[in-house]
Design a protein around this motif. Structure first.
Motif, PDB file in Angstrom:
ATOM      1  N   LYS A 143      -3.553   9.608  10.385  1.00 57.39           N
ATOM      2  CA  LYS A 143      -3.439  10.801  11.220  1.00 57.39           C
ATOM      3  C   LYS A 143      -2.241  11.615  10.752  1.00 57.39           C
ATOM      4  O   LYS A 143      -1.136  11.083  10.604  1.00 57.39           O
ATOM      5  N   ASP A 144      -2.470  12.912  10.522  1.00 59.76           N
ATOM      6  CA  ASP A 144      -1.402  13.802  10.085  1.00 59.76           C
ATOM      7  C   ASP A 144      -1.016  14.712  11.241  1.00 59.76           C
ATOM      8  O   ASP A 144      -1.875  15.270  11.917  1.00 59.76           O
ATOM      9  N   PHE A 145       0.294  14.886  11.469  1.00 60.55           N
ATOM     10  CA  PHE A 145       0.779  15.716  12.567  1.00 60.55           C
ATOM     11  C   PHE A 145       1.442  17.001  12.084  1.00 60.55           C
ATOM     12  O   PHE A 145       1.977  17.760  12.875  1.00 60.55           O
ATOM     13  N   GLY A 146       1.449  17.219  10.776  1.00 58.46           N
ATOM     14  CA  GLY A 146       2.100  18.396  10.233  1.00 58.46           C
ATOM     15  C   GLY A 146       3.494  18.081   9.736  1.00 58.46           C
ATOM     16  O   GLY A 146       3.851  16.921   9.506  1.00 58.46           O
ATOM     17  N   HIS A 147       4.317  19.120   9.557  1.00 55.23           N
ATOM     18  CA  HIS A 147       5.678  18.973   9.050  1.00 55.23           C
ATOM     19  C   HIS A 147       6.688  19.165  10.166  1.00 55.23           C
ATOM     20  O   HIS A 147       6.670  20.166  10.862  1.00 55.23           O
ATOM     21  N   MET A 148       7.567  18.209  10.319  1.00 59.63           N
ATOM     22  CA  MET A 148       8.698  18.371  11.221  1.00 59.63           C
ATOM     23  C   MET A 148       9.763  19.245  10.563  1.00 59.63           C
ATOM     24  O   MET A 148      10.012  19.136   9.362  1.00 59.63           O
ATOM     25  N   ARG A 164       4.814  12.468   6.973  1.00 59.02           N
ATOM     26  CA  ARG A 164       3.864  11.895   6.017  1.00 59.02           C
ATOM     27  C   ARG A 164       2.772  11.099   6.734  1.00 59.02           C
ATOM     28  O   ARG A 164       1.980  10.401   6.105  1.00 59.02           O
ATOM     29  N   GLY A 165       2.700  11.219   8.054  1.00 65.52           N
ATOM     30  CA  GLY A 165       1.563  10.700   8.789  1.00 65.52           C
ATOM     31  C   GLY A 165       1.730   9.311   9.381  1.00 65.52           C
ATOM     32  O   GLY A 165       2.689   8.585   9.110  1.00 65.52           O
ATOM     33  N   LEU A 166       0.760   8.973  10.237  1.00 69.82           N
ATOM     34  CA  LEU A 166       0.636   7.653  10.854  1.00 69.82           C
ATOM     35  C   LEU A 166      -0.573   6.969  10.244  1.00 69.82           C
ATOM     36  O   LEU A 166      -1.671   7.536  10.211  1.00 69.82           O
ATOM     37  N   HIS A 167      -0.387   5.742   9.770  1.00 69.62           N
ATOM     38  CA  HIS A 167      -1.424   5.042   9.019  1.00 69.62           C
ATOM     39  C   HIS A 167      -1.674   3.669   9.645  1.00 69.62           C
ATOM     40  O   HIS A 167      -0.735   2.915   9.894  1.00 69.62           O
ATOM     41  N   CYS A 168      -2.947   3.372   9.887  1.00 69.29           N
ATOM     42  CA  CYS A 168      -3.331   2.124  10.545  1.00 69.29           C
ATOM     43  C   CYS A 168      -4.070   1.219   9.566  1.00 69.29           C
ATOM     44  O   CYS A 168      -5.057   1.631   8.936  1.00 69.29           O
ATOM     45  N   TYR A 169      -3.584  -0.020   9.452  1.00 68.52           N
ATOM     46  CA  TYR A 169      -4.192  -1.024   8.577  1.00 68.52           C
ATOM     47  C   TYR A 169      -4.580  -2.246   9.390  1.00 68.52           C
ATOM     48  O   TYR A 169      -4.057  -2.470  10.493  1.00 68.52           O
ATOM     49  N   ASP A 170      -5.471  -3.057   8.840  1.00 64.31           N
ATOM     50  CA  ASP A 170      -5.642  -4.387   9.403  1.00 64.31           C
ATOM     51  C   ASP A 170      -4.605  -5.304   8.763  1.00 64.31           C
ATOM     52  O   ASP A 170      -3.824  -4.869   7.899  1.00 64.31           O
ATOM     53  N   LEU A 171      -4.555  -6.566   9.173  1.00 64.72           N
ATOM     54  CA  LEU A 171      -3.496  -7.453   8.695  1.00 64.72           C
ATOM     55  C   LEU A 171      -3.633  -7.798   7.209  1.00 64.72           C
ATOM     56  O   LEU A 171      -2.693  -8.316   6.610  1.00 64.72           O
ATOM     57  N   ASN A 179       5.985  10.552  19.771  1.00 66.68           N
ATOM     58  CA  ASN A 179       6.732  11.688  20.294  1.00 66.68           C
ATOM     59  C   ASN A 179       7.147  12.581  19.131  1.00 66.68           C
ATOM     60  O   ASN A 179       7.669  12.095  18.127  1.00 66.68           O
ATOM     61  N   TRP A 180       6.920  13.888  19.275  1.00 68.44           N
ATOM     62  CA  TRP A 180       7.120  14.821  18.168  1.00 68.44           C
ATOM     63  C   TRP A 180       8.025  15.961  18.635  1.00 68.44           C
ATOM     64  O   TRP A 180       7.579  17.042  18.987  1.00 68.44           O
ATOM     65  N   ASP A 181       9.333  15.696  18.651  1.00 65.43           N
ATOM     66  CA  ASP A 181      10.323  16.701  19.039  1.00 65.43           C
ATOM     67  C   ASP A 181      11.036  17.209  17.790  1.00 65.43           C
ATOM     68  O   ASP A 181      11.622  16.411  17.041  1.00 65.43           O
ATOM     69  N   HIS A 182      10.999  18.524  17.574  1.00 63.58           N
ATOM     70  CA  HIS A 182      11.659  19.098  16.400  1.00 63.58           C
ATOM     71  C   HIS A 182      11.961  20.565  16.689  1.00 63.58           C
ATOM     72  O   HIS A 182      11.880  21.013  17.833  1.00 63.58           O
ATOM     73  N   GLU A 183      12.345  21.311  15.646  1.00 63.28           N
ATOM     74  CA  GLU A 183      12.668  22.727  15.825  1.00 63.28           C
ATOM     75  C   GLU A 183      11.385  23.553  15.691  1.00 63.28           C
ATOM     76  O   GLU A 183      11.279  24.466  14.886  1.00 63.28           O
ATOM     77  N   GLY A 184      10.422  23.211  16.500  1.00 62.00           N
ATOM     78  CA  GLY A 184       9.120  23.873  16.495  1.00 62.00           C
ATOM     79  C   GLY A 184       8.387  23.502  17.765  1.00 62.00           C
ATOM     80  O   GLY A 184       9.000  23.200  18.792  1.00 62.00           O
ATOM     81  N   ASP A 185       7.060  23.515  17.722  1.00 61.03           N
ATOM     82  CA  ASP A 185       6.267  23.157  18.895  1.00 61.03           C
ATOM     83  C   ASP A 185       6.303  21.644  19.086  1.00 61.03           C
ATOM     84  O   ASP A 185       5.869  20.888  18.210  1.00 61.03           O
ATOM     85  N   ASP A 186       6.798  21.224  20.244  1.00 59.24           N
ATOM     86  CA  ASP A 186       6.961  19.798  20.539  1.00 59.24           C
ATOM     87  C   ASP A 186       5.769  19.278  21.337  1.00 59.24           C
ATOM     88  O   ASP A 186       5.127  20.010  22.089  1.00 59.24           O
ATOM     89  N   PHE A 187       5.527  17.980  21.193  1.00 62.09           N
ATOM     90  CA  PHE A 187       4.469  17.353  21.997  1.00 62.09           C
ATOM     91  C   PHE A 187       4.664  15.841  21.982  1.00 62.09           C
ATOM     92  O   PHE A 187       5.396  15.286  21.157  1.00 62.09           O
ATOM     93  N   ILE A 188       4.000  15.186  22.910  1.00 60.45           N
ATOM     94  CA  ILE A 188       3.847  13.737  22.908  1.00 60.45           C
ATOM     95  C   ILE A 188       2.358  13.474  22.953  1.00 60.45           C
ATOM     96  O   ILE A 188       1.617  14.157  23.678  1.00 60.45           O
ATOM     97  N   ASN A 233       0.821  -1.199   0.000  1.00 63.22           N
ATOM     98  CA  ASN A 233       0.000   0.000   0.000  1.00 63.22           C
ATOM     99  C   ASN A 233       0.858   1.253   0.000  1.00 63.22           C
ATOM    100  O   ASN A 233       1.848   1.328   0.736  1.00 63.22           O
ATOM    101  N   THR A 234       0.479   2.216  -0.811  1.00 60.14           N
ATOM    102  CA  THR A 234       1.123   3.522  -0.784  1.00 60.14           C
ATOM    103  C   THR A 234       0.349   4.407   0.188  1.00 60.14           C
ATOM    104  O   THR A 234      -0.780   4.820  -0.095  1.00 60.14           O
ATOM    105  N   ALA A 235       0.960   4.679   1.336  1.00 58.45           N
ATOM    106  CA  ALA A 235       0.292   5.469   2.363  1.00 58.45           C
ATOM    107  C   ALA A 235       0.187   6.935   1.968  1.00 58.45           C
ATOM    108  O   ALA A 235      -0.789   7.614   2.300  1.00 58.45           O
TER     109      ALA A 235
END
Length: 458
Positions: free
Chosen positions: A198-203, A183-190, A225-234, A147-149
């Motif tokens: 889910k898209d979190f923006g650009h790091m 490029r996001g988090l993608h959930c599939y079944d088996l 965990n989203w640590d970068h040179e911007g607003d960080d969060f977990i 699959n191309t996510a």
């Protein structure tokens, strides 16, 4: 009649046993469900892969993988999952990012000094990439589904030894989670059916080094965990729906460490390594439990833990190893919660390995291995050279009484688990190797830059 009845009875019991075996639930301990294995320590307690192999020995199958990626192969039952980023051949001539040219200076990324092979990639991408999730048949290596996510031009580049698919898949046998960072988090079944994305923006990563941390999965929660040179969060997400459970702000620079989920005294906590402070969060609500300063710049290795202690390492422009007691709260910096510490020959990129009471770790990205008593901090052997290996990015792994250390040039040294350095075998394939190994059953899965290998008894 009696013989016929006996044969029928035997056939019935045989077929019943086959059906029951096929329907039996698969335990995570039998698989390699996440980057650091079933116990998140690098150790596969039920695995028994070969000690020796080569291009012509113990290779059950070898398949080429399009594109590039450093994600570890993830194994569940009869499936193997892998991420890769494939150039789609569509060039634009310009990068769509709003970012300016990379800053100068003498900063080095995980690969080494600027101007050498590991120098930073100063030019932004100018072509479309396909961010692909692969599912392969464990027996044959043939693609079960692909699959191309996402398909897009990355907003920034990466350090030359990094890739656009450095995070590893996660699975619990119910969902397959593929994380491509920006490029996001993608959930599939088996079976490869998309459940949610889910898209979190650009790091915006430090010096354009690129991204690399994987998420963590525990119960029904996925932690990013989203640590970068911007607003960080977990953030914690529901694995079934992708809905946010909680989100907690952080204040760190770019991070590449994968979160570790620990259970202690009936409470589940998420531990994240970072340059400013190591922090622990309550898995239930995201509130900070404790923090501890003391790591080096660019803290990359993922922590490991036993029943009452978590071990944190880093090794860029300094060296740090802290053994921190669990069950505490607040700021633990320089407190008696630090059971022991060490300030020499700790790893930069590779994560430590914890097996039984032995804590193994590499020096920087070099082929020098140390083994410490995890409880006391006593060195069993320290920074001993592994002949035949040079630079190392892959994290060491273990099965049975053996430790596997994979170098970047396709060579893997197998040593005997224990307080002395005893080499059992040195194995070589014809590929470059930065991804960590996966061990499951009687097999070892090795991802090279060009090929994926299944090493086992034919």
């Amino acid at each position: 009649m009696k013989l016929t009845a006996l044969l029928s009875l035997l056939a019935y019991f045989f077929l019943t046993s086959v059906v029951n075996a096929a329907m039996a639930p698969v335990a995570a301990e039998q698989c390699w469900p996440q980057w650091r294995g079933p116990l998140a320590t690098g150790y596969a307690p039920l695995a028994n892969p070969p000690v020796t192999w080569s291009e012509t020995e113990h290779v059950k199958w070898k398949v080429s993988v399009l594109g590039s990626g450093d994600s570890t192969p993830i194994v569940w039952a009869d499936r193997v999952f892998l991420l890769t980023a494939i150039p789609a051949g569509k060039k634009t001539g310009t990068n769509p990012s709003e970012s300016s040219p990379r800053p100068g200076g003498n900063e080095t990324g995980p690969g080494g000094a600027r101007g050498e092979r590991g120098r930073m990639n100063g030019d932004g991408p100018d072509q479309v990439y396909q961010f692909v999730v692969l599912c392969l048949d464990r027996k044959t290596g043939k693609i079960v589904w692909q699959n191309t996510a996402r398909e897009e031009i990355p907003h920034e580049g990466h350090q030359q030894n990094n890739t656009f698919a450095s995070a590893s898949v996660l699975t619990d046998g119910k969902v397959v989670l593929a994380f491509f960072g920006s490029r996001g988090l993608h959930c599939y079944d088996l079976d490869g059916n998309l459940k949610w994305s889910k898209d979190f923006g650009h790091m915006k990563t430090k010096m354009g080094f690129g991204e690399g941390a994987s998420p963590a999965l525990h119960g029904d929660s996925v932690i990013v965990n989203w640590d970068h040179e911007g607003d960080d969060f977990i953030v914690a997400l529901d694995k079934s729906t992708g809905k946010e459970i909680w989100r907690t702000a952080r204040n760190e620079g770019t991070g590449w460490s994968t979160p570790l989920v620990i259970e202690h005294a009936g409470k589940q906590q998420v531990v994240v390594n970072a340059t400013g402070k190591v922090r622990s969060y309550d898995l239930a609500d995201g509130k900070e439990i404790w923090s501890c300063a003391g790591q080096t710049v660019n803290a990359i290795p993922t922590p490991v833990a036993d029943q009452d202690t978590v071990y944190i390492t880093s090794g860029f422009r300094g060296h740090a190893l802290l053994a921190i007691a669990l069950g505490r709260s607040g700021d633990l910096t320089d407190s008696d919660a630090i059971r022991w510490k060490h300030d020499k020959s700790t790893p930069y990129v590779p994560s430590p390995l914890l097996v039984d009471n032995f804590l193994y770790f590499l020096a920087n990205n070099d082929a020098k291995l140390s083994c410490f008593d995890a409880k006391t901090g006593q060195a069993r052997f320290e920074a001993q050279a592994l002949e035949g290996l040079f630079s190392i990015y892959a994290s060491p792994v273990a099965a049975k009484d053996r430790i596997y250390v994979l170098g970047r040039e396709g060579t893997c040294v197998v040593i005997k688990k224990g307080p002395k350095l005893e080499v059992l075998a040195t194995n070589k394939i014809e590929d470059k190797t930065d991804a960590s190994l996966a061990l499951a059953g009687n097999e070892l899965f090795l991802r090279g830059r060009a090929n994926l290998y299944c090493i086992g008894n034919k």
